[in-house]
Design an enzyme around this catalytic site. Structure first.
Site, PDB file in Angstrom:
ATOM      1  N   GLU A 247      -6.420   4.613   8.089  1.00 38.42           N
ATOM      2  CA  GLU A 247      -6.304   5.966   7.918  1.00 38.42           C
ATOM      3  C   GLU A 247      -7.670   6.384   7.312  1.00 38.42           C
ATOM      4  O   GLU A 247      -8.245   7.731   7.496  1.00 38.42           O
ATOM      5  CB  GLU A 247      -5.139   6.265   6.924  1.00 38.42           C
ATOM      6  CG  GLU A 247      -3.954   6.008   8.016  1.00 38.42           C
ATOM      7  CD  GLU A 247      -2.725   5.464   6.998  1.00 38.42           C
ATOM      8  OE1 GLU A 247      -2.957   5.392   5.859  1.00 38.42           O
ATOM      9  OE2 GLU A 247      -1.846   4.774   7.663  1.00 38.42           O
TER      10      GLU A 247
ATOM     11  N   GLY B  21       3.001   2.127  10.816  1.00 36.87           N
ATOM     12  CA  GLY B  21       3.977   3.305  10.609  1.00 36.87           C
ATOM     13  C   GLY B  21       4.571   3.612  11.824  1.00 36.87           C
ATOM     14  O   GLY B  21       5.184   4.726  11.715  1.00 36.87           O
TER      15      GLY B  21
ATOM     16  N   GLU C  42      -4.833  -4.871  10.910  1.00 36.42           N
ATOM     17  CA  GLU C  42      -4.013  -4.112  11.253  1.00 36.42           C
ATOM     18  C   GLU C  42      -4.274  -3.247  12.556  1.00 36.42           C
ATOM     19  O   GLU C  42      -4.960  -2.191  12.411  1.00 36.42           O
ATOM     20  CB  GLU C  42      -3.911  -3.117  10.020  1.00 36.42           C
ATOM     21  CG  GLU C  42      -3.667  -3.874   8.635  1.00 36.42           C
ATOM     22  CD  GLU C  42      -3.214  -2.787   7.539  1.00 36.42           C
ATOM     23  OE1 GLU C  42      -2.045  -2.764   7.046  1.00 36.42           O
ATOM     24  OE2 GLU C  42      -3.922  -1.554   7.335  1.00 36.42           O
TER      25      GLU C  42
ATOM     26  N   HIS D 175      -9.253   0.884   5.490  1.00 34.85           N
ATOM     27  CA  HIS D 175      -7.873   1.342   6.112  1.00 34.85           C
ATOM     28  C   HIS D 175      -8.197   2.124   7.184  1.00 34.85           C
ATOM     29  O   HIS D 175      -8.988   3.036   7.133  1.00 34.85           O
ATOM     30  CB  HIS D 175      -7.180   1.798   5.155  1.00 34.85           C
ATOM     31  CG  HIS D 175      -5.672   1.819   5.560  1.00 34.85           C
ATOM     32  ND1 HIS D 175      -5.264   2.752   6.431  1.00 34.85           N
ATOM     33  CD2 HIS D 175      -4.647   0.774   5.372  1.00 34.85           C
ATOM     34  CE1 HIS D 175      -3.964   2.467   6.655  1.00 34.85           C
ATOM     35  NE2 HIS D 175      -3.418   1.221   6.124  1.00 34.85           N
TER      36      HIS D 175
ATOM     37  N   GLY E  55       2.989  -1.248   4.256  1.00 29.85           N
ATOM     38  CA  GLY E  55       2.827   0.379   4.044  1.00 29.85           C
ATOM     39  C   GLY E  55       4.269   0.957   3.617  1.00 29.85           C
ATOM     40  O   GLY E  55       4.697   0.534   2.673  1.00 29.85           O
ATOM     41  N   GLY E  56       5.003   1.289   4.647  1.00 25.13           N
ATOM     42  CA  GLY E  56       6.381   1.934   4.523  1.00 25.13           C
ATOM     43  C   GLY E  56       7.186   0.977   3.797  1.00 25.13           C
ATOM     44  O   GLY E  56       8.002   1.526   2.827  1.00 25.13           O
TER      45      GLY E  56
ATOM     46  N   ASN F 295       0.820  -1.182   0.040  1.00 25.52           N
ATOM     47  CA  ASN F 295       0.181  -0.002  -0.286  1.00 25.52           C
ATOM     48  C   ASN F 295       0.976   1.253   0.131  1.00 25.52           C
ATOM     49  O   ASN F 295       1.422   1.649   0.933  1.00 25.52           O
ATOM     50  CB  ASN F 295      -0.922   0.066   1.068  1.00 25.52           C
ATOM     51  CG  ASN F 295      -1.642   1.426   1.531  1.00 25.52           C
ATOM     52  OD1 ASN F 295      -1.966   2.092   0.413  1.00 25.52           O
ATOM     53  ND2 ASN F 295      -2.228   1.352   2.673  1.00 25.52           N
ATOM     54  N   TRP F 296       0.853   1.587  -1.050  1.00 22.98           N
ATOM     55  CA  TRP F 296       1.811   2.982  -1.512  1.00 22.98           C
ATOM     56  C   TRP F 296       1.428   4.340  -0.696  1.00 22.98           C
ATOM     57  O   TRP F 296       2.230   5.326  -0.713  1.00 22.98           O
ATOM     58  CB  TRP F 296       2.380   3.211  -2.764  1.00 22.98           C
ATOM     59  CG  TRP F 296       2.985   1.973  -3.334  1.00 22.98           C
ATOM     60  CD1 TRP F 296       3.424   0.936  -2.824  1.00 22.98           C
ATOM     61  CD2 TRP F 296       3.542   2.042  -4.767  1.00 22.98           C
ATOM     62  NE1 TRP F 296       4.118   0.036  -3.838  1.00 22.98           N
ATOM     63  CE2 TRP F 296       4.080   0.899  -4.906  1.00 22.98           C
ATOM     64  CE3 TRP F 296       3.398   3.073  -5.717  1.00 22.98           C
ATOM     65  CZ2 TRP F 296       4.805   0.327  -6.159  1.00 22.98           C
ATOM     66  CZ3 TRP F 296       4.103   2.495  -7.042  1.00 22.98           C
ATOM     67  CH2 TRP F 296       4.708   1.507  -7.349  1.00 22.98           C
ATOM     68  N   LYS F 297       0.316   4.163  -0.331  1.00 19.28           N
ATOM     69  CA  LYS F 297      -0.414   5.478   0.512  1.00 19.28           C
ATOM     70  C   LYS F 297      -0.360   6.652  -0.451  1.00 19.28           C
ATOM     71  O   LYS F 297      -0.244   6.546  -1.418  1.00 19.28           O
ATOM     72  CB  LYS F 297       0.155   5.724   1.840  1.00 19.28           C
ATOM     73  CG  LYS F 297      -0.073   4.470   2.714  1.00 19.28           C
ATOM     74  CD  LYS F 297       0.311   4.493   4.002  1.00 19.28           C
ATOM     75  CE  LYS F 297       0.009   2.941   4.756  1.00 19.28           C
ATOM     76  NZ  LYS F 297       0.071   3.251   6.169  1.00 19.28           N
TER      77      LYS F 297
ATOM     78  N   SER G  59       3.754  -2.147  10.266  1.00 23.02           N
ATOM     79  CA  SER G  59       5.236  -2.173  10.461  1.00 23.02           C
ATOM     80  C   SER G  59       5.879  -3.402  10.295  1.00 23.02           C
ATOM     81  O   SER G  59       6.801  -4.098  10.572  1.00 23.02           O
ATOM     82  CB  SER G  59       5.715  -1.910  11.862  1.00 23.02           C
ATOM     83  OG  SER G  59       5.220  -0.757  12.234  1.00 23.02           O
TER      84      SER G  59
HETATM   85  P1  PGA Z   1       2.935   0.085   7.854  1.00 24.27           P
HETATM   86  O1  PGA Z   1       1.412   0.258   7.126  1.00 24.27           O
HETATM   87  O2  PGA Z   1       3.477  -1.157   7.159  1.00 24.27           O
HETATM   88  O3  PGA Z   1       3.741   1.441   7.289  1.00 24.27           O
HETATM   89  O4  PGA Z   1       2.879  -0.034   8.967  1.00 24.27           O
HETATM   90  C1  PGA Z   1       0.819  -0.763   6.985  1.00 24.27           C
HETATM   91  C2  PGA Z   1      -0.666  -0.195   6.375  1.00 24.27           C
HETATM   92  O5  PGA Z   1      -0.746   0.754   6.775  1.00 24.27           O
HETATM   93  O6  PGA Z   1      -1.256  -0.928   5.586  1.00 24.27           O
END
Ligand code: PGA
Length: 249
Positions: free
Chosen positions: A96, A172, A166, A94, A233-234, A9-11, A212
């Protein structure tokens, strides 16, 4: 042998040239990867990345979509538009979206049903905040997010749903749930799916862990019985970290 579902997930990262560069590198370096793979670039890079991914084993994902097919919905992106570009999977609910943009279970449910109606796969994200975990309501939260998120999704459509657990406090932050903790929550998700559907469906549903995930912790997480993949994510923003995650074995 279990086939894992590893998704990136490149956000809100990557311009079009950057997205093309990363997708091209992943296409090449993951060509021999046997797991199910997906990357979800930002909307603006979807079309370009779709061209890069043609003929590859990496599915194109979107990070969100609107709850309607078309109409006067300023700023929204329709499922039809996503399909038109070649998107196969959409991430919905998600944390967020839930916590920063106030998406409710009902809204997420409308999106899940619309995605499935149009033959997109849906990744339904669930997870508790630190405050909810400390208050001891983790299971209530997960049960509610699953029950409401899947309301009206019938058995025949569930095969196109992946659950992503998650924990919000792990996203993150560099903090990962221990493999044991994550596995226990995944087992609880299966219990809820068994209550809503059947024990067979509960056994077969794919449940990703997210929060993470990095090359160093992937193998121990994936070794757990109830963990079937990762939503990253990251660490999905660079080939040097996403490639070893996808090839964790
Ligand atoms: P992260 O994000 O790997 O940066 O913790 C995961 C996500 O939000 O899907």
């Amino acid at each position: 042998m279990k086939r894992y579902f590893i998704a990136g997930n490149w956000k809100m990262h990557k311009t079009i040239p950057e997205a093309i560069e990363l997708a091209s590198e992943l296409k090449e370096r993951l060509a021999d990867c046997k797991e199910k793979l997906m990357i979800a670039p930002p909307f603006t890079a979807l079309y370009s990345v779709a061209q890069v991914l043609k003929g590859s084993n990496i599915l194109l994902g979107a990070q969100n979509m609107g709850p309607e097919e078309s109409g006067a919905h300023t700023g929204e992106i329709s499922v039809i538009m996503l399909k038109d570009i070649g998107v196969r999977v959409v991430i919905l609910g998600h944390s967020e979206r839930r916590h920063t943009y106030g998406e409710s279970d009902a809204l997420i449910n409308a999106k899940v049903k619309l995605a499935l109606k149009h033959d997109l796969e849906a990744i339904l994200c669930v997870g508790e905040t630190l405050e909810e975990r400390e208050r001891g309501v983790l299971e209530n939260v997960i049960r509610r997010q699953l029950t409401e998120g899947l309301r009206g999704v019938d058995t025949s459509m569930l095969a196109n749903v992946t659950i992503a657990y998650e924990p919000v406090w792990a996203i993150g932050t560099g903090k990962t749930a221990t493999p044991e903790d994550a596995d226990a929550v995944h087992a609880f998700c299966r219990q809820v799916i068994a209550e809503l559907y059947s024990s067979d469906m509960a056994k077969n549903i794919v449940i990703q862990y997210g929060g993470s995930v990095k090359p160093e912790n992937t193998a121990t997480l994936m070794a757990k019985k109830n963990i079937d993949g990762a939503l990253v994510g990251g660490a999905s923003l660079k080939a040097e970290s996403f490639v070893p995650i996808a090839k964790f074995l």
